[in-house]
Enzyme design. Sequence first.
Site, PDB file in Angstrom:
ATOM      1  N   SER A 103       0.816  -1.208   0.000  1.00  0.00           N
ATOM      2  CA  SER A 103       0.000   0.000   0.000  1.00  0.00           C
ATOM      3  C   SER A 103       0.853   1.263   0.000  1.00  0.00           C
ATOM      4  O   SER A 103       1.588   1.523  -0.934  1.00  0.00           O
ATOM      5  CB  SER A 103      -0.952  -0.039   1.205  1.00  0.00           C
ATOM      6  OG  SER A 103      -1.908   0.971   1.126  1.00  0.00           O
ATOM      7  N   ASP A 242      -2.396   6.342  -3.564  1.00  0.00           N
ATOM      8  CA  ASP A 242      -1.238   5.717  -2.941  1.00  0.00           C
ATOM      9  C   ASP A 242      -0.740   4.595  -3.846  1.00  0.00           C
ATOM     10  O   ASP A 242      -1.251   4.390  -4.948  1.00  0.00           O
ATOM     11  CB  ASP A 242      -1.561   5.208  -1.533  1.00  0.00           C
ATOM     12  CG  ASP A 242      -2.560   4.055  -1.534  1.00  0.00           C
ATOM     13  OD1 ASP A 242      -3.299   3.906  -2.520  1.00  0.00           O
ATOM     14  OD2 ASP A 242      -2.603   3.306  -0.551  1.00  0.00           O
ATOM     15  N   ASP A 244      -0.977   1.400  -4.097  1.00  0.00           N
ATOM     16  CA  ASP A 244      -1.824   0.326  -4.635  1.00  0.00           C
ATOM     17  C   ASP A 244      -3.212   0.800  -5.044  1.00  0.00           C
ATOM     18  O   ASP A 244      -4.054  -0.003  -5.415  1.00  0.00           O
ATOM     19  CB  ASP A 244      -1.932  -0.840  -3.642  1.00  0.00           C
ATOM     20  CG  ASP A 244      -2.818  -0.525  -2.450  1.00  0.00           C
ATOM     21  OD1 ASP A 244      -2.873   0.640  -2.035  1.00  0.00           O
ATOM     22  OD2 ASP A 244      -3.450  -1.463  -1.917  1.00  0.00           O
ATOM     23  N   ASP A 246      -5.808   2.335  -3.407  1.00  0.00           N
ATOM     24  CA  ASP A 246      -7.031   2.274  -2.608  1.00  0.00           C
ATOM     25  C   ASP A 246      -7.185   3.471  -1.673  1.00  0.00           C
ATOM     26  O   ASP A 246      -8.167   3.586  -0.954  1.00  0.00           O
ATOM     27  CB  ASP A 246      -7.143   0.960  -1.823  1.00  0.00           C
ATOM     28  CG  ASP A 246      -6.049   0.767  -0.778  1.00  0.00           C
ATOM     29  OD1 ASP A 246      -5.173   1.655  -0.645  1.00  0.00           O
ATOM     30  OD2 ASP A 246      -6.076  -0.267  -0.094  1.00  0.00           O
TER      31      ASP A 246
END
Length: 450
Positions: A103, A242, A244, A246
């Site tokens: 993330s 960010d 990834d 999400d």
Amino acid sequence: MHKRYFGTDGIRGRVGEWPITAEFMLKLGRAMGAVLRQGDADKPVVLIGKDTRVSGYMLESALEAGLLAAGADVRLLGPMPTPGVAYLTRSMRADAGIVISASHNPHHDNGIKFFSAIGEKLDDAVELAIEAELEQAFSTVDSQAIGKAMRIDDASARYLEFCKSTVSRSFNLHDLHIVVDCAHGATYQIAPKMFNELGATVTAIGNRPDGLNINRDCGSTSPAALSRTVVETGAHLGIAFDGDGDRLQMVDHDGRLVDGDELLYILALDWHAQGRLVGPLVGTLMSNYGLEQAMLSRDIAFMRTRVGDRYVMQALREHAGVLGGETSGHILCLDRASTGDAIVSALQVLEALARNGHSLAEAVAGMRKVPQTTVNIRAHGGAALVADAEVQRVLAGVQAKLAGHGRVVLRPSGTEPLVRVTVEAVDADLVARLVEELAAAVRDAQSRVS
């Protein structure tokens, strides 16, 4: 039962250190495949996506080998936002989805997230079953039952079209100049292309991943570059993801940050007016008190959960809600996506702005945030530090000083070796004084332990 490996958002750690090693991932893939085969799927299909970290190649190969050894078929998606994997798992009728990502963390960390067949995070029972299977000796199914792997070449195109389908067909961005910061992560191809296809003039930054620069001085956790670029280019607004894809943060035309709480405020008011908002708006312990007050003043139900989008999801499901999220920018629009999706959430905000004829700055003008400060203390064994008797004594004192006009949150991070100390009150000087008082108590406890 206590989980050994799974945290609040999958399994995460430093690359090369257990469990983020090729050896562990080989075993994890086999364990996942074995658990799936115990269910209804004789030949389960598992999708694997990843962000842009260089370690993703190694972990992807190990997971793939373990799954194949367990008799599962694998579909490789390549770089793909976490919510894209959730969507494709559901739309392609797979039995599970895996995302290789840490993330918002730097490149030297990585992790694994799992999705169920319906594109939601695994429940506790399945995670415990996988951990139990990890304790078994590694084995390979008979040769004729070994799984096969193939790459899905049009995965990005499928997900892009899904994102566009979440807004009305008449919606467009023809009059907007948008700066998009992709954090050198999984959205680097999809996001700029999608906003461009919807008619926006797009300036993309953070869109040149090299495997090591993910989240480095960019993206939703470091929005300074986005703010600067918006002002320099005269753009209408900026959007930051960010690593990834999400988490979402935005900045207005003056470069001022608009965080997850303010984005939830925009969406809640618009959806309420449209009759689309059902159930409560769900925030977390970290949601700014100003958001809660803004909702109550408009007769919109508001509730808090523990920090972590999985807990927001649980509360929304339990209370038949559709909208919730975190200050950090995890926003769940459950009538559009099965998990937090930063691209979908950005589109929902942009559609709300267009419907109401507002700029981003105008749309958040009615929300008054109260001063909030968080201090992160790097520490292992965070739960023990929080439970320390002296820390608890100082915490009680801080709570007494804030009674009736502020809040304090003391918690170990679920994704990093940190203890987070947060104080919130109308008086900014009081906030600064009390947050340092409690942080000092945690540091003292850490020094006694070490």
